[in-house]
Scaffold this active site. Sequence first.
Site, PDB file in Angstrom:
ATOM      1  N   ASP A 520      24.908  35.543  46.366  1.00 55.46           N
ATOM      2  CA  ASP A 520      26.306  35.418  45.996  1.00 55.46           C
ATOM      3  C   ASP A 520      26.365  34.745  44.620  1.00 55.46           C
ATOM      4  O   ASP A 520      25.383  34.167  44.154  1.00 55.46           O
ATOM      5  CB  ASP A 520      27.037  34.582  47.050  1.00 55.46           C
ATOM      6  CG  ASP A 520      28.499  34.370  46.722  1.00 55.46           C
ATOM      7  OD1 ASP A 520      29.136  35.316  46.235  1.00 55.46           O
ATOM      8  OD2 ASP A 520      29.004  33.265  46.937  1.00 55.46           O
ATOM      9  N   PHE A 665      48.746  40.125  31.611  1.00 54.44           N
ATOM     10  CA  PHE A 665      47.330  40.486  31.601  1.00 54.44           C
ATOM     11  C   PHE A 665      47.050  41.540  32.671  1.00 54.44           C
ATOM     12  O   PHE A 665      47.642  41.525  33.751  1.00 54.44           O
ATOM     13  CB  PHE A 665      46.493  39.233  31.889  1.00 54.44           C
ATOM     14  CG  PHE A 665      45.036  39.506  32.078  1.00 54.44           C
ATOM     15  CD1 PHE A 665      44.172  39.484  31.004  1.00 54.44           C
ATOM     16  CD2 PHE A 665      44.524  39.792  33.331  1.00 54.44           C
ATOM     17  CE1 PHE A 665      42.828  39.733  31.177  1.00 54.44           C
ATOM     18  CE2 PHE A 665      43.188  40.045  33.511  1.00 54.44           C
ATOM     19  CZ  PHE A 665      42.336  40.014  32.433  1.00 54.44           C
TER      20      PHE A 665
END
Length: 1287
Positions: A520, A665
């Site tokens: 991860d 954004f």
Amino acid sequence: MFVPEKTADGPLTPCSWRTPMVGDAAPHSLPGPEAPPALPAPLPGSLVRFCVWLITSFRSCWGRGTAHLGFPLHARGYFWLFQTRPCLGLAAGRGAGGLGWGDPRGRGGCCCQGNPVPGYWLATEVEELAPRGSCHGGRAGAGAGFEAAVQSPQIRHTSNCIKTSKYNIVTFLPVNLFEQFQEVANTYFLFLLILQLIPQISSLSWFTTIVPLVLVLTITAVKDATDDYFRHKSDNQVNNRQSQVLISGVLRQEQWMNVRVGDIIKLENNQFVAADLLLLSSSEPHGLCYIETAELDGETNMKVRQAIPVTSELGDTSKLARFDGEVICEPPNNKLDKFGGTLYWKENKYPLSNQNMLLRGCVLRNTEWCFGLVIFAGPDTKLMQNSGRTKFKRTSIDRLMNTLVLWIFGFLVCMGVILAIGNAIWEHEVGVCFQIYLPWDEGVHSAFFSGFLSFWSYIIILNTVVPISLYVSVEVIRLGHSYFINWDKKMYCAKRRTPAEARTTTLNEELGQVEYIFSDKTGTLTQNIMVFSKCSVNGHSYGDVQDVLGHKAELGERPEPVDFSFNPLADPRFQFWDPSLLEAVKLGDPHVHEFFRLLSLCHTVMSEEKSEGELYYKAQSPDEGALVTAARNFGFVFRSRTPKTITVHELGQAITYQLLAILDFNNIRKRMSVIVRSPEGKIRLYCKGADTILLERLHPINQELTNVTTDHLNEYAGEGLRTLVLAYKDLEESYYEDWSERLHRAGTAPEAREDRLARLYDEVEHNMMLLGATAIEDKLQQGVPETIAILTLANIKIWVLTGDKQETAVNIGYSCKMLTDDMTEVFVVTGHTVLEVREELRKAREKMMDASRSMGNGFSYQEKLSSSKLTSVLEAIAGEYALVINGHSLAHALEADMEVEFLETACACKAVICCRVTPLQKAQVVELVKKYKKAVTLAIGDGANDVSMIKTAHIGVGISGQEGIQAVLASDYSFSQFKFLQRLLLVHGRWSYLRMCKFLCYFFYKNFAFTMVHFWFGFFCGFSAQTVYDQYFITLYNIVYTSLPVLAMGVFDQGIYTSVLMFFIPYGVFADATRNDGAQLADYQSFAVTVATSLVIVVSVQIGLDTGFWTAINHFFIWGSLAAYFAILFAMHSDGLFQMFPNQFRFVGNAQNTLAQPAVWLTIALTTVVCIMPVVAFRFLKLDLKPELSDTVRYTQLVRKKQKTQHRCMRRVGRVGSRRSGYAFSHQEGFGELIMSGKNMRLSSLALSSFAARPSAGWIETLRKKKGSDSSTTGSPSGAADKMLKV
């Protein structure tokens, strides 16, 4: 298969689950069926009437294929089931008195394919059956329920209770024994035990097998029970968490396990979400709430969720108690980012999406409270749908031992057959002549049957080739290795006071065979802490600290951080190391001021001031939080905002800007802008975004500054920092008015709204003036780059599987040196369809093959190469490649017809990064490598989203970090920092594997040497299954005489021929040897003592040669075992034991008399030398002529110890000439529109717009006066703006 439901208004989404708020028979837009046959009135006890009604109903509906069934369910309630076709409808609601299942519309059915069909209704623990069509005592007051329509008559809603354990009290013994007897060795020893219970063929006592077997089974069972106990404990801890449930209009505390579908739950700040909820209302304006999804996708940045407007006003329990809506939604699935459904309420329908859902495992943040309706519970929740099953993990050593046991058993059978044939021939030819004083046993009437019995006798005698003590010793060694991991001080984290922990004892040697690591990112490789590290303003780079010689100071040589004590609103946690930037602010550098002004205005952060001067920022992404905090500390403090204004304290003076627009954004734009009007009336656009996007939108006048800033960006990217470029643009009033009008029309356009807005955004974001760039450090965990580099040198491939964005993951890949600018190419797969993904993978393979051909490797690419051949060719290519693939592309790549192509391409790359992947996809990638590569895999993570991957891999490692302990609970090993993985694999894994291999080799060696003597002796004892050694030596050989030395080597070491010599050398000597008194030396017991003594000495010397690292324990065990052998040998031949047990110890003084003869010791010495010398000679020749890599390393270490230690100062060298973008921004679309709408504003925030700031501090004016009037404004952003073309 789920069928799409239809209503009078048209088709709905493919659905099967209905969540109605059961109340009175509220009107509904869906058409209803004709009323089905009425149910009988509550029965006063007349069972006859009930049976008559049951039979009548059954017969009347038989012809239509519909069954009306009824039977008593409870002493005080009944159960009716109406079933028509495969569909089944049910509605659930719980009252204070019990559980009610009914139809929310009073029709007792559900809608399936446009035709409502009868459902079933259940009432338990109710004094009187309620009339059909209503819910007796719903939990939320009027009622809360759930209705489903699926093609399964057995559908039932699961409880919220979760279970990760394997056993319970009833199933533990049978299931655990079944698992243990899947081990070939355990079955083998059980078979031998059965043989030993037959007296006609057994020459050894049955207890010699049953005691060790029971011991092994018991130890393993206790270990499994302990592991499962902790799983039960974890489950109980989660299931017994408290949650506030609305029951009969009152909030009551309920355990999580008692939460059911249809319940309304109240959550408070920082609480975990108990089930998958539909957000109904919250304490925030317009039903907003903020959540953290670290348990689901590993991201710790906050995300926003919003209730639909019609329910956002249900803020008190009285209104919620009257809520009687109905939810039609998708069936349970594992897609974390998608949800589809519809709410029917008050004759209207409202679409539901993932933005309206709170998933189990999320944490409520920065929200006082919210109410949610349970849609999915327990195993149906998306978190549990993504969690894998607990699998039984076995090591390659275990599989090898099982294979060896089978081969050795076959070898044992062959020896038994040979000796049995010899026995039959001997009995037929010779034994028949001695029947007078050596008669056959009772029941034996022929030489053939004698041979048959002799076969089984030899099977029992020779079974010591693989004694059960082998498995006991293996478990003891593994336990010792586990304690070494637990006790390793170099894997102890003093900061968190967390030691490494081996949570299993069965996988230690597998650590040394790992070939693939799946990691991860967030919380495992990184700390998920964003730090404003460096910046470039007007061509000047800030952030590098220099020493007195003008060189960059290293990490340990930094001076004290910049002092921000002058700023009362500064964040005390913020640190910066370059004082020149603060000096530029204090001296009034206009570019630096404009730089921080942009950072304080161009964002979507929310500010909260709980007390005077104590600011708390609610940042949607940690990047924005770091930038706004940096501006805050340097004197540009974002204080508050309203939908139309932003208030900033600039160097102590409050200035309110009018917020005209937020150009939001998104992943395509890779930038965001704000348009503000200053108090002077000047309109200015501020923009920040990726360098690859913004640099091409700058005004040509910025060319020289762009070149310098680009060099700074390359330097920052080379250091693994996340970069953003900042720019601004002044707008004319007339142009802005025209543009704003067009923006309004585009925003209200019925079609192509996003495209129109994008064109307008692009229009205004051109010809901007460059301000500079920021560099944010996503702090890696300590030692991550070094660990990855060393693991890569060990030929271990590392794949990063993360739920984060592609840019962020790639940036971290460069930071931790997985990706480098020296790589031949980094392939990025972003296809949205199967064909696109296949084409991108094919092109990647072609490029790799072309590069190999150009380098003269001689490979020729053929499209029809077999899979295995292509994989081997690809893995042998020259050059270093990396693969980056998105989650939606990975979903196609993991399909059955493409998974091999994906694996071929990925395995040919040095590094693989999978972005935006779900927890289930992580497990699928691991399973894919396990399936086709047959390699040992290791998965490491720190959050609940990594549990599935950890369970799937051969070895699971949990990081005890900030995301809870779910990963640790599911793991096989746990520690607190990624860097400890290096020591776990390369030290403990290597030692464990080498020790276990040496142990097994030596164990089989000593037991073959011990057992094969019986085989050779068989040719000299008439194949009578007589043993060479006495029974006590046979029992104690593996338990006492040779067990401790081999255990010592197996635990503490860091690095058939014999049986022939062992038998025939003493046999040849004893054939003609005499005692000192001239008597014949040869007798059975003297021969047995000589062979046994030779055997113990030879195997002890052999293990001494195999021991590479001597400790006091090794010395004690090896030489102590020899001493124990002689002590026990003399004791068993002593007068004392004979007097106590005359029938057991008959050979008094035999050992003393035998070992007193010089010929015996010469025989033992000759046997030892002949057995050991070939081994010693072979090793010396091999070390000199063909040394292994480990031998070379060991010699190098010895040479270095003799030399003086040389300390080298390693300086940090950045990449040169890199043109890679360091852009990474973990932001999401939609926050700009949310802020401009004012939906996330509180009244207190709106009032802050009129907040009057205190007068600016005197130090500002003083510093400005020091600078004097010579500071020209021609270089200021305002002056530069005058030179640009007006629009």
